[in-house]
Write an enzyme that holds these catalytic residues in place. Structure first.
Site, short mmCIF file in Angstrom:
data_model
loop_
_atom_site.label_atom_id
_atom_site.label_comp_id
_atom_site.label_asym_id
_atom_site.label_seq_id
_atom_site.Cartn_x
_atom_site.Cartn_y
_atom_site.Cartn_z
CG HIS A 86 -0.46 0.21 2.52
ND1 HIS A 86 -0.17 -0.83 3.39
CD2 HIS A 86 -0.17 1.34 3.21
CE1 HIS A 86 0.27 -0.34 4.53
NE2 HIS A 86 0.28 0.98 4.45
CG ASP A 222 0.41 -4.18 2.85
OD1 ASP A 222 0.93 -3.63 1.86
OD2 ASP A 222 -0.36 -3.59 3.63
CB SER A 651 2.75 1.75 6.35
OG SER A 651 1.51 1.83 6.99
#
Length: 716
Positions: A86, A222, A651
């Site tokens: 992402h 991810d 992240s």
């Protein structure tokens, strides 16, 4: 995420034994004094200098801020970068077309020549940091207004940044901590030639979609991979085919052993924003006013995007990134409302402030701190309705390209219209380039629907604070239906197609631009959003000083339990353990701290946008084709849990074992602890990570890109 201090002497006193080691995001320069002993007890085998050193290579040299909003890490001697899927989403979407849809189908460069350069992507290396609190605070005094204080501080900051950038070689950033009670400067080096190496298909990289976002158990690959390039001498350089892969000072070795309950785990990264010093009034404002408007506005934008995204792959690509970003925060803010309400966080903060207020109004402290709590509470009472208003309007700006068109393309066209012929010749190419980018991310029928729906929501729901005058007028003239006006405005506006923009450049007119219905509407909204009454301006000034004193007083009185500053996108370290949640029948794992590929396949729904899976993966799972990446229990582990303290910006952060070896990739948190940006819950807080073995299995076994794995340093 967040933290720390004023002097090395003061630093030593910051962490009493009552502070849990898994709470806090710590400055690397203070690890030896504040955290190293605790970390060793939990399993750290590195010295503090091996984590952070100015003169020798250390872990910090392998950690980068990725494109200003995420974290990434170097995992090979040839500049290979690992981050979340992402985080790379924009770059992957940018390089995707309906014919070559890397977002949907995945992509792996077979050679370095096949690696793809996105138009705008950079990584930022952390060089060093230092305390400049005494110098900054030496230029302010108690008689200054907040505006005067800010002006003096900014002037000193400019000097510090110039003194340390070595003629532009480095980027220097001076940041405020503890609400302006301390200041540190950070020296960075940016590399802008960053190329896409590979990504799994979206069905893996975004498996579970919005349904599983912020949830556990999780089964998501991810991750995405890039490479940093430099000139022949290893220096930053603009993109060139003559550039070579960067040879980093340090890259992370990759551990294939896997993890078990209570294993030591630390995370380094760039946490974006926390508010753990936020007063009770601010928490209540968010829960009752700001966040509900955010959630409703985000959902309105998403619903109208989705109508068009479902029509074709091409339209899906246009809005994929904006939708994903909006959806992420939509669910986050609803989770914040639920968690902060459930745990009565505002109530507990109010109790702390009552205790502080008693201390503040004692004879010794009244002159400095006596009116702090009252001033803060008055500010929130005055701005509650404005916060609701602002969040409705912000979601309009975030979900439609044309909400802020007056301040972006409109402003450039205004400058062009006022310029002479020579200046216009210079401005025209940049304006056309801006137009190209705008229409890559905008489908006019969708933009009409989004804008009309957001205007209706804003005008009808923001009832406690005056809305933008032009919006109010249009709403009254059309009985609250904005579709007619929006459709006509798009038909008449010069900013809704590249051909119209070109025509304006050929025959510019200030009057035409001033009367453009979309530009006028945009300017009306952005001007109104930025404006505030004298009363609010004064309250904001008083609040800034009071909030700073509240934090100072909480630390001085030792009433405040938090011993670190809020996160603000500066490099931090958090440490803890691999730690399970209570047993969950949805998870097939023997202990609820990891998930398996079998569990992922159980969620499979053929053709479903969120839970579809490639046929090859289904077949490989059926045959237990896990190769060298199988756990000792025979399964392939997908995701695992730790109790590290992270937030947005982390992240893509590396999860490291006690030897500084890569064991996973942080990508999410659990919804039960969604209040974590405001208050840390040592029982509920979890970080959700991709198991590095699953990452490597997807690259080597599933995707057939073993050459990528071969350049890593693997530890068996």
């Amino acid at each position: 995420m967040k933290k720390l201090l004023l002097s090395l002497i003061a630093a030593i006193t910051l962490v009493p034994s009552s502070v849990k080691a898994d709470e806090g995001m710590w400055f690397l320069m203070f690890i030896e004094r504040l955290n190293h002993r605790d970390m060793q007890k939990m399993g750290l085998q590195l010295t503090a200098q091996e984590i952070y050193s100015i003169n020798n290579h250390s872990l910090k040299d392998a950690i980068v801020q990725f494109n200003g909003g995420c974290t990434a890490e170097l995992i090979s001697k040839d500049g290979l970068v690992l981050t979340n899927h992402h985080c790379g989403y924009d770059a992957i979407a940018e390089q995707s077309t309906a014919e070559k849809n890397h977002l949907k189908n995945g992509f792996w460069a077979k050679t370095r020549a096949e690696e793809i350069k996105p138009s705008s992507l950079f990584v930022r290396f952390f060089v060093r940091m230092d305390d400049c609190s005494k110098r900054i605070l030496g230029v302010v005094n108690a008689t200054m207004t907040e505006a005067e204080r800010e002006k003096a501080i900014n002037a000193e900051i400019a000097k510090i940044e110039k003194e340390n950038n070595e003629g532009g070689k480095y980027t220097v950033s001076v940041r405020s901590f503890f609400q302006g009670n301390e200041y540190y400067y950070f020296v960075y080096q940016d590399y802008k030639d960053v190329r896409l190496v590979g990504t799994p298909p979206e069905s893996l990289g975004k498996f579970g979609g919005d349904t599983d976002n912020w949830e556990w158990p999780r089964h998501t690959a991810d991750f995405s991979m890039f490479r940093v390039y430099a000139d022949a001498n290893g220096n930053p350089a603009e993109y060139s085919t003559s550039n070579v892969p960067l040879q980093p000072k340090h890259h992370l070795p990759v551990n294939l052993k896997g993890v078990k309950e209570n294993d030591f785990a630390m995370i380094l990264g760039y946490p974006g924003r926390t508010n753990r010093w936020m007063p009770a009034g601010g928490i209540e404002q968010n829960v009752k006013f700001a966040y509900p408007a955010w959630v409703e506005g985000a959902k309105t934008g998403m619903d109208n995007m989705k109508k068009y995204m479902n029509q074709s792959d091409a339209l899906n690509l246009v809005y994929a990134s904006k939708f994903a970003s909006t959806a992420n925060y939509w669910k986050n803010r609803q989770g914040m409302i639920d968690a902060l309400s459930k745990f009565q966080t505002a109530k507990s903060k109010a109790a702390q402030e009552a205790k502080f207020n008693k201390w503040a109004n004692s004879a010794a402290n009244k002159a400095k701190y006596g009116n702090v709590v009252e001033t803060i509470n008055n500010y929130y009472k005055l701005t509650n309705e404005k916060s609701r208003h602002d969040n409705y309007l912000q979601q309009l700006f975030r979900t439609t390209t044309f909400g802020t068109i007056g301040r972006t393309l409109g402003k450039q066209l205004e400058t062009y219209a006022k310029a002479d012929a020579a200046k216009r010749a210079q401005l025209a190419p940049a304006i056309l380039e801006m137009a190209d980018e705008l229409f890559k991310e905008a489908h006019i029928p969708a933009e009409k629907d989004i804008l009309a729906a957001q205007l209706k929501l804003y005008s009808t729901k923001s009832t406690g604070y005056a809305i933008a005058p032009m919006v109010e007028k249009i709403g009254k003239e059309n009985n609250g239906d904005f579709s007619k006006y929006v459709n006509a405005a798009f038909d008449l506006s010069i900013v809704t197609s590249k051909d119209r923009i070109k025509a304006f450049l050929d025959l510019p007119s200030e009057g035409l631009l001033a009367n453009d219905p979309l530009v006028a509407l945009s300017n009306d909204m952005t001007t109104h959003f930025s404006s505030k009454s004298d009363a609010i301006a004064k309250a904001q000034n008083d609040f800034g000083a009071a909030y700073r004193k509240l934090v100072e007083g909480l630390r001085e009185s030792k009433i405040g339990e938090i011993k670190y500053p809020d996160a603000n996108s500066t490099l931090r370290l958090t440490y803890g353990k691999v730690r399970s949640l209570p047993a969950d029948k949805r998870n097939d794992a023997t202990i609820n701290n990891y998930t398996t590929l079998t569990g992922q396949v159980k969620k499979y729904k053929k053709g479903d946008q969120e839970f579809d899976l490639p046929a090859r993966l289904l077949e490989m799972n059926k045959n237990k084709d896990f190769g060298r990446y199988a756990d000792k229990d025979g399964s392939l582990h997908v995701n695992f849990l730790t109790d590290n303290d992270i937030t947005g910006g982390n992240s893509g952060s590396p999860v490291l074992n006690g030897k500084g070896e890569l064991i996973g990739l942080a990508f999410d948190g659990n919804i039960e602890a969604m209040a974590g940006d405001v208050i840390f819950d040592k029982n509920l807080q979890r970080t959700i990570n991709v198991d590095i073995r699953y990452v490597l299995w997807v690259i080597e076994n599933f995707s057939g890109a073993k050459h990528i794995v071969d350049e890593m340093t693997l530890v068996k």
